[in-house]
Design a protein around this motif. Structure first.
Motif, PDB file in Angstrom:
ATOM      1  N   HIS A 190      70.864  32.873   6.312  1.00 37.08           N
ATOM      2  CA  HIS A 190      72.013  31.976   6.244  1.00 37.08           C
ATOM      3  C   HIS A 190      71.752  30.781   5.313  1.00 37.08           C
ATOM      4  O   HIS A 190      72.554  29.841   5.275  1.00 37.08           O
ATOM      5  N   LYS A 191      70.633  30.807   4.597  1.00 40.15           N
ATOM      6  CA  LYS A 191      70.271  29.745   3.639  1.00 40.15           C
ATOM      7  C   LYS A 191      70.032  28.407   4.332  1.00 40.15           C
ATOM      8  O   LYS A 191      70.284  27.337   3.763  1.00 40.15           O
ATOM      9  N   GLY A 192      69.553  28.476   5.572  1.00 42.05           N
ATOM     10  CA  GLY A 192      69.202  27.264   6.297  1.00 42.05           C
ATOM     11  C   GLY A 192      67.713  27.233   6.576  1.00 42.05           C
ATOM     12  O   GLY A 192      66.923  27.911   5.929  1.00 42.05           O
ATOM     13  N   THR A 193      67.316  26.453   7.578  1.00 46.13           N
ATOM     14  CA  THR A 193      65.899  26.364   7.910  1.00 46.13           C
ATOM     15  C   THR A 193      65.734  26.032   9.387  1.00 46.13           C
ATOM     16  O   THR A 193      66.673  25.561  10.039  1.00 46.13           O
ATOM     17  N   ILE A 194      64.533  26.287   9.894  1.00 49.93           N
ATOM     18  CA  ILE A 194      64.206  25.997  11.293  1.00 49.93           C
ATOM     19  C   ILE A 194      62.800  25.421  11.342  1.00 49.93           C
ATOM     20  O   ILE A 194      61.919  25.837  10.586  1.00 49.93           O
ATOM     21  N   ALA A 195      62.593  24.454  12.224  1.00 45.48           N
ATOM     22  CA  ALA A 195      61.282  23.831  12.385  1.00 45.48           C
ATOM     23  C   ALA A 195      61.052  23.545  13.857  1.00 45.48           C
ATOM     24  O   ALA A 195      62.005  23.328  14.616  1.00 45.48           O
ATOM     25  N   VAL A 196      59.785  23.536  14.255  1.00 43.39           N
ATOM     26  CA  VAL A 196      59.422  23.301  15.647  1.00 43.39           C
ATOM     27  C   VAL A 196      58.406  22.176  15.720  1.00 43.39           C
ATOM     28  O   VAL A 196      57.410  22.171  14.992  1.00 43.39           O
ATOM     29  N   GLN A 197      58.678  21.213  16.593  1.00 43.50           N
ATOM     30  CA  GLN A 197      57.728  20.149  16.896  1.00 43.50           C
ATOM     31  C   GLN A 197      57.410  20.217  18.387  1.00 43.50           C
ATOM     32  O   GLN A 197      58.316  20.352  19.212  1.00 43.50           O
ATOM     33  N   SER A 198      56.133  20.138  18.714  1.00 41.67           N
ATOM     34  CA  SER A 198      55.767  20.258  20.118  1.00 41.67           C
ATOM     35  C   SER A 198      54.408  19.637  20.360  1.00 41.67           C
ATOM     36  O   SER A 198      53.585  19.510  19.445  1.00 41.67           O
ATOM     37  N   ALA A 199      54.200  19.251  21.604  1.00 40.34           N
ATOM     38  CA  ALA A 199      52.897  18.766  22.052  1.00 40.34           C
ATOM     39  C   ALA A 199      52.673  19.298  23.456  1.00 40.34           C
ATOM     40  O   ALA A 199      53.599  19.318  24.274  1.00 40.34           O
ATOM     41  N   GLU A 200      51.471  19.751  23.711  1.00 44.58           N
ATOM     42  CA  GLU A 200      51.172  20.350  25.010  1.00 44.58           C
ATOM     43  C   GLU A 200      51.442  19.347  26.129  1.00 44.58           C
ATOM     44  O   GLU A 200      50.985  18.212  26.100  1.00 44.58           O
ATOM     45  N   GLY A 201      52.247  19.774  27.093  1.00 44.13           N
ATOM     46  CA  GLY A 201      52.594  18.931  28.220  1.00 44.13           C
ATOM     47  C   GLY A 201      53.722  17.951  27.968  1.00 44.13           C
ATOM     48  O   GLY A 201      54.111  17.200  28.871  1.00 44.13           O
ATOM     49  N   GLU A 202      54.272  17.959  26.760  1.00 44.45           N
ATOM     50  CA  GLU A 202      55.300  16.972  26.412  1.00 44.45           C
ATOM     51  C   GLU A 202      56.609  17.597  25.948  1.00 44.45           C
ATOM     52  O   GLU A 202      57.516  16.881  25.518  1.00 44.45           O
ATOM     53  N   GLY A 203      56.743  18.898  25.999  1.00 46.48           N
ATOM     54  CA  GLY A 203      57.992  19.538  25.610  1.00 46.48           C
ATOM     55  C   GLY A 203      58.032  19.944  24.152  1.00 46.48           C
ATOM     56  O   GLY A 203      57.076  19.731  23.391  1.00 46.48           O
ATOM     57  N   THR A 204      59.162  20.519  23.768  1.00 44.64           N
ATOM     58  CA  THR A 204      59.319  21.093  22.433  1.00 44.64           C
ATOM     59  C   THR A 204      60.698  20.758  21.882  1.00 44.64           C
ATOM     60  O   THR A 204      61.686  20.728  22.611  1.00 44.64           O
ATOM     61  N   THR A 205      60.747  20.495  20.577  1.00 43.46           N
ATOM     62  CA  THR A 205      62.006  20.292  19.870  1.00 43.46           C
ATOM     63  C   THR A 205      62.124  21.319  18.755  1.00 43.46           C
ATOM     64  O   THR A 205      61.240  21.414  17.897  1.00 43.46           O
ATOM     65  N   VAL A 206      63.192  22.104  18.788  1.00 42.11           N
ATOM     66  CA  VAL A 206      63.491  23.061  17.720  1.00 42.11           C
ATOM     67  C   VAL A 206      64.665  22.503  16.935  1.00 42.11           C
ATOM     68  O   VAL A 206      65.734  22.234  17.489  1.00 42.11           O
ATOM     69  N   THR A 207      64.454  22.319  15.628  1.00 38.24           N
ATOM     70  CA  THR A 207      65.480  21.753  14.759  1.00 38.24           C
ATOM     71  C   THR A 207      65.941  22.815  13.763  1.00 38.24           C
ATOM     72  O   THR A 207      65.126  23.430  13.086  1.00 38.24           O
ATOM     73  N   MET A 208      67.256  23.010  13.695  1.00 33.00           N
ATOM     74  CA  MET A 208      67.828  23.988  12.771  1.00 33.00           C
ATOM     75  C   MET A 208      68.840  23.306  11.866  1.00 33.00           C
ATOM     76  O   MET A 208      69.600  22.458  12.312  1.00 33.00           O
ATOM     77  N   LEU A 209      68.842  23.665  10.586  1.00 33.03           N
ATOM     78  CA  LEU A 209      69.875  23.231   9.662  1.00 33.03           C
ATOM     79  C   LEU A 209      70.664  24.460   9.235  1.00 33.03           C
ATOM     80  O   LEU A 209      70.100  25.399   8.660  1.00 33.03           O
ATOM     81  N   ILE A 210      71.968  24.451   9.564  1.00 34.53           N
ATOM     82  CA  ILE A 210      72.838  25.585   9.276  1.00 34.53           C
ATOM     83  C   ILE A 210      73.903  25.128   8.288  1.00 34.53           C
ATOM     84  O   ILE A 210      74.549  24.094   8.524  1.00 34.53           O
ATOM     85  N   PRO A 211      74.100  25.851   7.182  1.00 32.67           N
ATOM     86  CA  PRO A 211      75.098  25.410   6.198  1.00 32.67           C
ATOM     87  C   PRO A 211      76.484  25.247   6.802  1.00 32.67           C
ATOM     88  O   PRO A 211      76.938  26.087   7.597  1.00 32.67           O
ATOM     89  N   ALA A 212      77.143  24.164   6.433  1.00 32.33           N
ATOM     90  CA  ALA A 212      78.512  23.921   6.901  1.00 32.33           C
ATOM     91  C   ALA A 212      79.497  24.800   6.143  1.00 32.33           C
ATOM     92  O   ALA A 212      79.241  25.210   5.002  1.00 32.33           O
ATOM     93  N   TYR A 213      80.605  25.087   6.782  1.00 28.58           N
ATOM     94  CA  TYR A 213      81.673  25.865   6.130  1.00 28.58           C
ATOM     95  C   TYR A 213      82.542  24.927   5.310  1.00 28.58           C
ATOM     96  O   TYR A 213      83.071  23.949   5.827  1.00 28.58           O
ATOM     97  N   ILE A 214      82.681  25.226   4.024  1.00 28.54           N
ATOM     98  CA  ILE A 214      83.466  24.387   3.131  1.00 28.54           C
ATOM     99  C   ILE A 214      84.782  25.087   2.826  1.00 28.54           C
ATOM    100  O   ILE A 214      84.798  26.218   2.341  1.00 28.54           O
ATOM    101  N   GLU A 215      85.871  24.416   3.131  1.00 25.32           N
ATOM    102  CA  GLU A 215      87.204  24.994   2.889  1.00 25.32           C
ATOM    103  C   GLU A 215      87.443  25.162   1.390  1.00 25.32           C
ATOM    104  O   GLU A 215      87.056  24.326   0.598  1.00 25.32           O
TER     105      GLU A 215
END
Length: 215
Positions: A190-215
């Protein structure tokens, strides 16, 4: 197949037949999901470019798959979020995998119940070149899924997108560890990207960038 054989040998025991056929049915359903995931890696798995509402996809997923999950979902998606450009089925698979991982990362609480939160946040972003995400300039929806689960050890973070990799015990896996590898495959198509940030015992954040639909 083994459960079907057990059922055939247990015609005198309807209770045993019912249990064996139920397990066979559940295994068949899992095979359907696994096949769908594997097709994402194939040449024929290219996404359709259509206008999609992330709010709608997330609501449908949570209502259908996570209503009974022992985790509290907090969604922060307002009416100003842009629609995204892509394939609804593949985007649903992407978000299901990320949400499933978030729920599974929350440890069991009292009486085996999971006690934790999954926070979903979205915002509109406009990128220029160069940018920190190393993707094309344009309009994107930045979607973050944050859990307060067990987290991922630092030495495992570079392996989480490997097919079949799992931090869970091999005999206690819910699925086959394809979730994040499938997610990365889908979002790249989809021409986007995904990244994961995490620390043991502190949870996880998954960040995704998805292209917006342009009219």
């Amino acid at each position: 197949m083994g459960n079907i054989s057990i059922a055939k040998m247990s015609l005198h025991n309807t209770g045993k037949i019912h249990g064996a056929l139920r397990r066979a049915e559940e295994s068949s359903a899992k095979a359907v999901v696994l096949t769908s995931r594997l097709l994402t890696f194939s040449e024929g798995g290219e996404p359709l470019n259509e206008k999609n509402s992330l709010s709608k996809i997330l609501k449908n997923l949570i209502d259908l798959h996570f209503r009974t999950a022992q985790a509290l979902f907090h969604c922060s998606l307002d009416s100003g979020i842009w629609p995204v450009n892509g394939d609804e089925n593949q985007l649903s698979q992407l978000l299901y995998s990320v949400l499933h991982n978030a729920v599974q990362a929350i440890p069991d609480g009292t009486d085996g119940a999971r006690e934790g939160t999954v926070t979903i946040h979205a915002e509109n972003v406009s990128l220029t070149q160069p940018n920190e995400f190393s993707i094309a300039e344009g309009k994107y929806v930045k979607l973050s899924v944050i859990d307060n689960g067990i987290g991922i050890p630092a030495d495992n973070l570079d392996k989480i997108f490997d097919p079949f990799y799992s931090t869970k015990d091999i005999y206690n896996r819910n699925g086959m560890g394809l979730g994040l590898s499938i997610s990365r495959s889908i979002i790249r198509k989809h021409k986007g990207t995904i990244a994961v940030q995490s620390a043991e015992g502190e949870g996880t954040t998954v960040t995704m960038l998805i292209p917006a639909y342009i009219e």
